[in-house]
Design a protein around this motif. Structure first.
Motif, short mmCIF file in Angstrom:
data_model
loop_
_atom_site.label_atom_id
_atom_site.label_comp_id
_atom_site.label_asym_id
_atom_site.label_seq_id
_atom_site.Cartn_x
_atom_site.Cartn_y
_atom_site.Cartn_z
N LEU A 32 0.81 -1.21 0.00
CA LEU A 32 0.00 0.00 0.00
C LEU A 32 0.85 1.27 0.00
N LEU A 33 2.01 1.24 -0.63
CA LEU A 33 2.86 2.43 -0.65
C LEU A 33 2.89 3.10 -2.02
N ASP A 34 2.22 2.51 -3.01
CA ASP A 34 2.25 3.08 -4.35
C ASP A 34 1.17 4.13 -4.54
N ASP A 35 1.07 4.66 -5.76
CA ASP A 35 0.10 5.72 -6.05
C ASP A 35 -1.35 5.24 -6.00
N ALA A 36 -1.58 3.96 -6.21
CA ALA A 36 -2.94 3.42 -6.21
C ALA A 36 -3.41 3.02 -4.81
N ALA A 38 -4.41 4.77 -2.20
CA ALA A 38 -5.64 5.44 -1.73
C ALA A 38 -6.87 4.79 -2.34
N LYS A 39 -6.80 4.49 -3.63
CA LYS A 39 -7.92 3.82 -4.31
C LYS A 39 -8.16 2.44 -3.72
N ASP A 40 -7.07 1.72 -3.43
CA ASP A 40 -7.19 0.39 -2.83
C ASP A 40 -7.86 0.45 -1.47
#
Length: 84
Positions: A32-36, A38-40
């Protein structure tokens, strides 16, 4: 070893940095550290809310079915008694 003296602000800054590094590593380890991320997280929250709604609905349906079953049994017993 030499005596090391730190002010409370320096200790607090070190703790802040360690906490941030630990949080980033924890997020990285679960993906959960990538740009997606928040969406996840938003999707996970919506799935959790849907699960909670479904669970509430199931319990409500079970209670309604039990109530209808009991009332049907009572109505059948009264009908059979009145038929005699």
């Amino acid at each position: 070893m030499a005596d090391i003296k730190l002010s409370s602000e320096e200790v607090e800054e070190m703790l802040d940095n360690a906490a941030r590094r630990g949080a980033k590593e924890a997020l990285r380890s679960i993906g959960l550290l990538d740009d997606a991320a928040a969406k996840d997280i938003i999707e996970m929250r919506s799935l959790l809310e849907a699960w909670r709604d479904t669970r509430r609905s199931i319990w409500s349906t079970v209670v309604k079915l039990a109530t209808v079953g009991v009332l049907t049994f009572i109505a059948g017993a009264v009908w059979m008694t009145m038929g005699k």
